[in-house]
Design an enzyme around this catalytic site. Structure first.
Site, PDB file in Angstrom:
ATOM      1  N   PRO A   1      42.432   2.693  -0.892  1.00 33.70           N
ATOM      2  CA  PRO A   1      42.859   2.037   0.350  1.00 33.70           C
ATOM      3  C   PRO A   1      41.925   0.894   0.765  1.00 33.70           C
ATOM      4  CG  PRO A   1      42.470   4.405   0.708  1.00 33.70           C
ATOM      5  CD  PRO A   1      42.122   4.107  -0.710  1.00 33.70           C
TER       6      PRO A   1
ATOM      7  N   GLU B   1      38.879  12.679  -0.954  1.00 32.68           N
ATOM      8  CA  GLU B   1      38.456  11.542  -0.120  1.00 32.68           C
ATOM      9  C   GLU B   1      38.118  10.304  -0.949  1.00 32.68           C
ATOM     10  OE1 GLU B   1      38.599  11.589   3.358  1.00 32.68           O
ATOM     11  OE2 GLU B   1      39.666  13.409   2.777  1.00 32.68           O
TER      12      GLU B   1
ATOM     13  N   ARG C   1      57.488  -5.853 -15.179  1.00 34.77           N
ATOM     14  CA  ARG C   1      58.608  -6.788 -14.973  1.00 34.77           C
ATOM     15  C   ARG C   1      58.250  -8.223 -15.337  1.00 34.77           C
ATOM     16  NH1 ARG C   1      62.727  -4.878 -12.293  1.00 34.77           N
ATOM     17  NH2 ARG C   1      63.267  -6.923 -11.463  1.00 34.77           N
TER      18      ARG C   1
ATOM     19  N   ASP D   1      64.400 -12.195  -8.502  1.00 33.09           N
ATOM     20  CA  ASP D   1      64.060 -11.144  -7.552  1.00 33.09           C
ATOM     21  C   ASP D   1      63.285 -11.682  -6.361  1.00 33.09           C
ATOM     22  OD1 ASP D   1      63.520  -8.042  -9.396  1.00 33.09           O
ATOM     23  OD2 ASP D   1      65.307  -9.168  -8.927  1.00 33.09           O
TER      24      ASP D   1
END
Ligand code: 9D3
Length: 250
Positions: A88, A116, A154, A169
């Site tokens: 994160p 964590e 992709r 896209d």
């Protein structure tokens, strides 16, 4: 594109290994996907991979030793790899990032954390790049790794059935970062709702113009933030103005 993943839940990677475009890319030899489980590198009878944080506090931390043993095996199998820790606290992943990873052609080894997170010394000594997939909290890194591998696959030449697909896209270059236009398939009339006439006209130029206008209009409606950052050419400005005029009179 060679990809390795160090994970305590290696079976979860079956989502990209066994389904869809990523699975086909593996079968075509465009993508390889191998996993290493730190638990396989433990020596104690409990196969311990986590420990309490120094300094106290809630949760557990992934221990350096089994993680590094797994990572070193991955590095031996995949030489010259860039090591990416998904976390994160990383730099936010986007399509430009997917593209540049695909284009660089450097093998990648991902570390998916649990608990964590991992011991800071592994981040400092073994990790080349830290990447986040967005500002929300996941339960571990595996889904983030799959998001990244799926998005970059992709961009591998030949990975999509027809090479027109990726550029059309959302967020791709050819559409200049705009959203996609609406799509329709049979039946031409569904519960009294008809497909826009132009799509049945066979007039390819008129269809292309309609799609461009929809692309601009949908972006204006749903993601005005994207539109604000772009400078539209004269044609696009005219098409968007038409869309806005028609939208307001409905
Ligand atoms: C209470 C502090 N938390 C940090 C916000 C601890 C924490 C939560 C979740 C530590 C690790 C995780 C697991 N998340 C990931 O491994 C992860 C992640 C994410 O949660 N959000 C966005 N991108 C990513 S990439 C890996």
């Amino acid at each position: 594109m060679k990809c390795g993943v160090v994970s305590l839940f290696p079976q979860t990677l079956s989502v990209i290994r066994d389904y869809g475009i990523t699975s086909r890319a593996i079968k075509k030899g465009l993508l390889s996907l191998h996993t290493w489980d730190p638990r396989d590198f433990t020596t104690d009878s409990y196969a311990t991979v986590d420990d309490r944080p120094f300094g106290g506090g809630p949760g557990m931390v992934m221990m350096a030793a089994p993680l590094r043993l797994a990572l070193n095996e991955a590095k031996k199998a995949i030489p010259n790899a860039k090591v990416i820790y998904v976390s994160p606290a990383g730099k936010r992943f986007d399509d430009a990032c997917a593209r540049s990873l695909a284009k660089a052609q450097q093998p990648l080894i991902f570390i998916a954390g649990r608990y964590e997170g991992i011991d800071q010394r592994v981040i400092e000594q073994d990790v080349d790049e830290e990447i986040s997939v967005g500002d929300y909290v996941l339960s571990g890194g595996e889904l983030a790794v799959m998001v990244i591998i799926d998005a970059l696959t992709r961009w591998l030449p030949g990975a999509l059935g027809h090479e027109q697909s990726a550029p059309n896209d959302a967020f791709s270059e050819e559409n200049a970062g705009l959203l996609d236009c609406p799509h329709y398939t049979r039946p031409a009339s569904l519960d009294g709702v008809d497909v826009p006439k132009v799509l049945l006209s066979g007039d390819h130029q008129a269809i292309a113009i309609w799609r461009k206008k929809q692309t601009l209009g949908q972006t204006w409606l749903k993601r005005p933030d994207i539109l604000e950052k772009l400078t539209l050419d004269e044609m696009s400005q005219k098409l968007l103005a038409e869309f806005q005029q028609e939208y307001k009179t409905i």
